[in-house]
Design an enzyme around this catalytic site. Structure first.
Site, PDB file in Angstrom:
ATOM      1  N   ARG A  89     -23.083 -31.778 -32.049  1.00  0.00           N
ATOM      2  CA  ARG A  89     -22.474 -32.643 -33.989  1.00  0.00           C
ATOM      3  C   ARG A  89     -23.145 -32.169 -35.227  1.00  0.00           C
ATOM      4  O   ARG A  89     -22.708 -32.088 -35.895  1.00  0.00           O
ATOM      5  CB  ARG A  89     -21.949 -33.577 -33.566  1.00  0.00           C
ATOM      6  CG  ARG A  89     -20.478 -34.526 -33.023  1.00  0.00           C
ATOM      7  CD  ARG A  89     -19.482 -35.468 -32.578  1.00  0.00           C
ATOM      8  NE  ARG A  89     -18.931 -35.859 -32.756  1.00  0.00           N
ATOM      9  CZ  ARG A  89     -17.861 -36.452 -31.959  1.00  0.00           C
ATOM     10  NH1 ARG A  89     -18.237 -36.429 -30.772  1.00  0.00           N
ATOM     11  NH2 ARG A  89     -16.788 -36.591 -32.029  1.00  0.00           N
ATOM     12  N   ARG A 161      -7.732 -46.255 -29.179  1.00  0.00           N
ATOM     13  CA  ARG A 161      -9.236 -46.506 -29.263  1.00  0.00           C
ATOM     14  C   ARG A 161      -9.179 -47.332 -30.930  1.00  0.00           C
ATOM     15  O   ARG A 161      -8.227 -46.601 -31.792  1.00  0.00           O
ATOM     16  CB  ARG A 161     -10.094 -45.035 -29.220  1.00  0.00           C
ATOM     17  CG  ARG A 161     -10.785 -44.753 -28.527  1.00  0.00           C
ATOM     18  CD  ARG A 161     -10.714 -43.948 -28.113  1.00  0.00           C
ATOM     19  NE  ARG A 161     -11.608 -42.842 -29.209  1.00  0.00           N
ATOM     20  CZ  ARG A 161     -12.054 -42.285 -28.957  1.00  0.00           C
ATOM     21  NH1 ARG A 161     -11.957 -41.147 -28.019  1.00  0.00           N
ATOM     22  NH2 ARG A 161     -13.312 -42.176 -29.820  1.00  0.00           N
ATOM     23  N   ARG A 172     -13.755 -39.703 -39.316  1.00  0.00           N
ATOM     24  CA  ARG A 172     -14.165 -38.802 -38.088  1.00  0.00           C
ATOM     25  C   ARG A 172     -13.052 -37.072 -38.653  1.00  0.00           C
ATOM     26  O   ARG A 172     -14.993 -36.602 -38.750  1.00  0.00           O
ATOM     27  CB  ARG A 172     -13.799 -38.727 -37.046  1.00  0.00           C
ATOM     28  CG  ARG A 172     -13.860 -40.428 -36.627  1.00  0.00           C
ATOM     29  CD  ARG A 172     -13.278 -40.973 -35.547  1.00  0.00           C
ATOM     30  NE  ARG A 172     -13.202 -40.133 -34.202  1.00  0.00           N
ATOM     31  CZ  ARG A 172     -12.690 -40.399 -33.315  1.00  0.00           C
ATOM     32  NH1 ARG A 172     -10.978 -40.878 -33.677  1.00  0.00           N
ATOM     33  NH2 ARG A 172     -12.278 -39.077 -32.247  1.00  0.00           N
TER      34      ARG A 172
HETATM   35  P1  AMP Z   1     -15.483 -38.765 -29.504  1.00  0.00           P
HETATM   36  O1  AMP Z   1     -14.920 -39.755 -28.208  1.00  0.00           O
HETATM   37  O2  AMP Z   1     -16.624 -37.786 -28.694  1.00  0.00           O
HETATM   38  O3  AMP Z   1     -14.748 -37.897 -30.906  1.00  0.00           O
HETATM   39  O4  AMP Z   1     -17.414 -39.782 -30.130  1.00  0.00           O
HETATM   40  C1  AMP Z   1     -16.681 -41.450 -30.393  1.00  0.00           C
HETATM   41  C2  AMP Z   1     -17.493 -41.381 -31.304  1.00  0.00           C
HETATM   42  O5  AMP Z   1     -18.717 -40.975 -30.955  1.00  0.00           O
HETATM   43  C3  AMP Z   1     -17.386 -40.773 -32.692  1.00  0.00           C
HETATM   44  O6  AMP Z   1     -16.569 -40.616 -33.769  1.00  0.00           O
HETATM   45  C4  AMP Z   1     -19.184 -40.569 -32.743  1.00  0.00           C
HETATM   46  O7  AMP Z   1     -19.138 -42.016 -33.608  1.00  0.00           O
HETATM   47  C5  AMP Z   1     -20.447 -41.215 -30.892  1.00  0.00           C
HETATM   48  N1  AMP Z   1     -20.478 -39.461 -30.816  1.00  0.00           N
HETATM   49  C6  AMP Z   1     -19.628 -39.333 -30.043  1.00  0.00           C
HETATM   50  N2  AMP Z   1     -20.554 -37.932 -29.430  1.00  0.00           N
HETATM   51  C7  AMP Z   1     -21.317 -38.040 -30.921  1.00  0.00           C
HETATM   52  C8  AMP Z   1     -22.400 -37.233 -30.830  1.00  0.00           C
HETATM   53  N3  AMP Z   1     -22.921 -35.523 -30.435  1.00  0.00           N
HETATM   54  N4  AMP Z   1     -23.408 -37.902 -32.256  1.00  0.00           N
HETATM   55  C9  AMP Z   1     -23.178 -38.726 -32.605  1.00  0.00           C
HETATM   56  N5  AMP Z   1     -22.060 -39.447 -32.568  1.00  0.00           N
HETATM   57  C10 AMP Z   1     -21.523 -38.970 -31.642  1.00  0.00           C
END
Ligand code: AMP
Length: 215
Positions: A89, A161, A172
């Protein structure tokens, strides 16, 4: 080796498509968001360290995230490939990914950028509901559980969530624009990027993707 990175804004449909492809290729679906949510639920040390970042819609620091992914990729089920959903990311994470794949004698087949118009993304995220038991996803504007708030697959509670609430979603999306979007040109320059509109049924999108990959 069938090894893919799914890139795209929150709500672009990475997880849904990854779930279809994981069955087609018989490779694991590695969602860093899911792994972090597991650690939050279990209140592990990593979960406690990551909690505030996740709740605020911020990225967890690269060092924690990269260590977690490095260990996951070294597991036996990643031998023949994997789908990374939500990692990398940041440009630094992408550089780290290259390094960890080299260390583990693995290669990346392609980076798939999933795109959808902003109004679709906001609707998907605000309507998304997830099972606290097995992680199955539902949507207020699409498929919901047959029985009120109880997962069809495992009977777990289906909730929104915390980070899908409106204010955190906005954050986000801003973090995506600032930190993750630069990865589009990063992978384009490496000739690894496949761009796909993700609006149709996930099974149709998966078929389209398989056709593209076959070429
Ligand atoms: P997601 O389910 O992929 O939207 O991820 C939920 C949250 O997890 C994100 O908003 C970040 O806080 C954290 N997160 C997930 N993947 C990453 C990543 N590659 N780098 C940093 N934080 C992450």
């Amino acid at each position: 080796m069938n090894s893919f990175v799914f890139l795209g804004a929150p709500g672009a449909g990475k997880g849904t498509l990854a779930k279809v492809l994981t069955g087609m290729f018989n490779i694991p679906h590695i969602s860093t968001g899911d792994i972090f949510r597991y650690h939050l639920k279990e209140k592990t040390e990593l979960g406690l360290e990551a909690e505030e970042y996740i709740k605020n819609g911020q990225l967890v620091p690269d060092s924690l995230t990269c260590d977690m992914v490095r260990a996951r990729l070294a597991e036996d089920d990643c031998r023949n490939g994997f789908i990374l959903d939500g990692f990398p990311r940041t440009v630094n994470q992408a550089d780290e990914l290259t390094a960890m794949l080299n260390e583990q004698n693995k290669t990346l087949s392609a980076v798939i950028l999933l795109e959808a118009p902003e109004e679709v993304i906001v609707r998907r995220l605000s309507g998304r509901r997830v099972c606290t038991g097995c992680g199955a996803t539902y949507n207020l504007y699409g498929k919901m559980p047959l029985h009120d708030h109880r997962c069809d697959q495992c009977g777990g509670e289906v909730v929104q969530r915390d980070d899908d609430k409106e204010e955190t979603v906005r954050k986000r999306l801003m973090v995506y624009e600032e930190k993750t979007k630069p990865l589009i040109s990063y992978y384009k320059e490496k000739n690894m990027l496949i761009e796909m509109e993700n609006l149709d049924d996930p099974k149709d999108v998966a078929k389209r993707l398989v056709d593209i990959l076959a070429k």
